[in-house]
Design an enzyme around this catalytic site. Structure first.
Site, PDB file in Angstrom:
ATOM      1  NE  ARG A 275     -71.847  11.734  71.279  1.00 45.78           N
ATOM      2  CZ  ARG A 275     -71.721  10.582  71.928  1.00 45.78           C
ATOM      3  NH1 ARG A 275     -70.598  10.324  72.601  1.00 45.78           N
ATOM      4  NH2 ARG A 275     -72.706   9.707  71.917  1.00 45.78           N
ATOM      5  CD  GLU A 370     -91.312  39.146  89.368  1.00 48.28           C
ATOM      6  OE1 GLU A 370     -92.260  39.946  89.504  1.00 48.28           O
ATOM      7  OE2 GLU A 370     -90.577  38.818  90.297  1.00 48.28           O
TER       8      GLU A 370
END
Length: 391
Positions: A275, A370
């Site tokens: 970019r 979890e």
């Protein structure tokens, strides 16, 4: 002066030299499979909230389902190899690591650790091959962090059990052929294997998710489900049984989070190199390099922590509070990395053409399931002080 950039941000600290040849080959094999069969479709699957169930037998053939378990068609690899497979799976998408974790570390592990020989022979080879899919029913609508308060009940009726209750946020629930369901009994928490099609057992998929969209998440409903005593996991007595399964899954997560972070950082590095703004690649600007450098150091530290904990697990020295430390640190760092990588991509970062924001969205779920960050903080706090601060 310019030099050739690193291809993999984990090369900064030479993570590969800490691995054996077999571990590196397993990691590379899983990565190749994902590149060929999964990555080309991820944007579409995430956007359309689609899980490619047809890949389950292929994952079985690859050997990753229950790969760290011994016998019954399981590969029997070491813990680090399993962790590296989870790293590559989550580098593709958290939904695929979640599927493999639930299949192997929750469903299969619960049968392997706590089941009868008959249950192992009936289910483990099919689950390892991806011919059957399993899920793990512990979380309830009102009891997530406090599973001891679960309301699902199993009551004796002659030689049978009658189960009633609801489980929620169950990965694989809507596609599972067998569910490991945990319930309160007069003798404490017990586990039961509930095959799909059992009268009174139904599922409902949870829709409109903003995270883990390429994954099936469901509610399990048990309304007078009658099971023979042979469906009970005979060795599972008390809450420590399901909690031991969660430790197995958390181990995979602490590696998986590294994968999501690595993939995000790789995308940002590639973008920063191509970019061009103000006449040069944005990667040549100091502020962008600072972002990349900080993230690479955090990523490398998380990866080394994961491998260290894997070595402890392979020598049977891994303690629950160490798993909590790994899950807390690595997911927290992965969330921060994915979000920061999105900033390097600018407006393009909100497109599914690039992975960081998809990973960031997925990691919001990984941060919670979890064990939330708060609960793992308290586990570590108890280890440090000797005082439980959960209530």
């Amino acid at each position: 002066m310019s030099r050739k950039p690193l291809k993999d941000p984990l090369d900064l600290l030479d993570l590969a030299v800490t691995l054996s040849d077999e571990e590196r080959e397993i990691q590379a094999t899983v990565a190749r499979f994902l590149t060929e069969r999964v990555r080309p479709h991820l944007a579409e699957w995430f956007e359309n909230a689609h899980f490619a169930r047809e890949l389950a037998p292929e994952l079985g053939k690859l050997g990753v389902l229950g790969m760290h378990l011994e016998g019954y068609g399981c590969a029997g690899t070491n813990a680090v190899s399993y962790g590296l497979a989870c790293l590559e799976l989550e580098a593709a998408d958290s939904g695929f690591r979640s599927f493999v974790s639930v299949q192997g570390s929750l469903s299969m592990y619960s049968v392997r650790k706590w089941g009868s020989e008959e249950q192992k022979r009936e289910w483990l080879p099919r689950l390892a091959a991806g011919e059957a899919i399993g899920c793990f029913g512990l979380t309830e609508p009102d009891f997530g962090s406090n599973p001891a308060g679960m309301r699902t009940r199993a009551v004796r009726d002659g030689g049978d059990w009658i189960l009633d209750g609801t489980k929620t946020w169950i990965t694989n629930g809507g596609i599972a052929d067998v569910a490991t369901v945990w319930a309160q009994t007069e003798d404490g928490v017990r586990g039961f294997l509930v095959p799909r099609g059992t009268p009174g057992f139904t599922t409902r998929d949870i829709k409109q998710k903003m995270s883990l969209r390429a994954s099936v998440t469901s509610e399990l409903h048990l309304d007078g489900v009658r099971l023979p005593d042979a469906a009970r996991l005979p060795l599972a007595e008390g809450l420590r049984a399901p909690l031991s399964c969660l430790d197995e899954a958390r181990f995979g997560i602490l590696f998986g989070a590294v994968g999501a972070a690595r993939d995000s950082l790789q995308a940002a590095m590639d973008y920063a190199g191509s970019r061009v703004q103000f006449g040069k690649p944005i990667g040549a600007f100091q502020l962008t390099q600072k972002k990349l450098a900080d993230m690479a150091v955090s990523l490398g530290s998380a990866a080394l922590l994961a491998v260290h904990l894997g070595r402890l697990k392979d020598t049977d020295r891994l303690r629950p509070e160490q798993i909590s430390a790994g899950k807390l640190n690595n997911v927290r760092e992965a969330v921060a990395i994915a979000r920061e990588c999105r900033t390097i991509l600018g407006a393009n970062g909100i497109s599914l053409e690039y992975s960081p924001l998809r990973h960031a969205n997925n990691l919001e779920s990984v941060l919670t399931y979890e064990g939330t960050a708060e609960m793992h903080t308290l586990v570590i706090g108890q280890a440090l002080t000797g005082h439980a601060a959960f209530r």
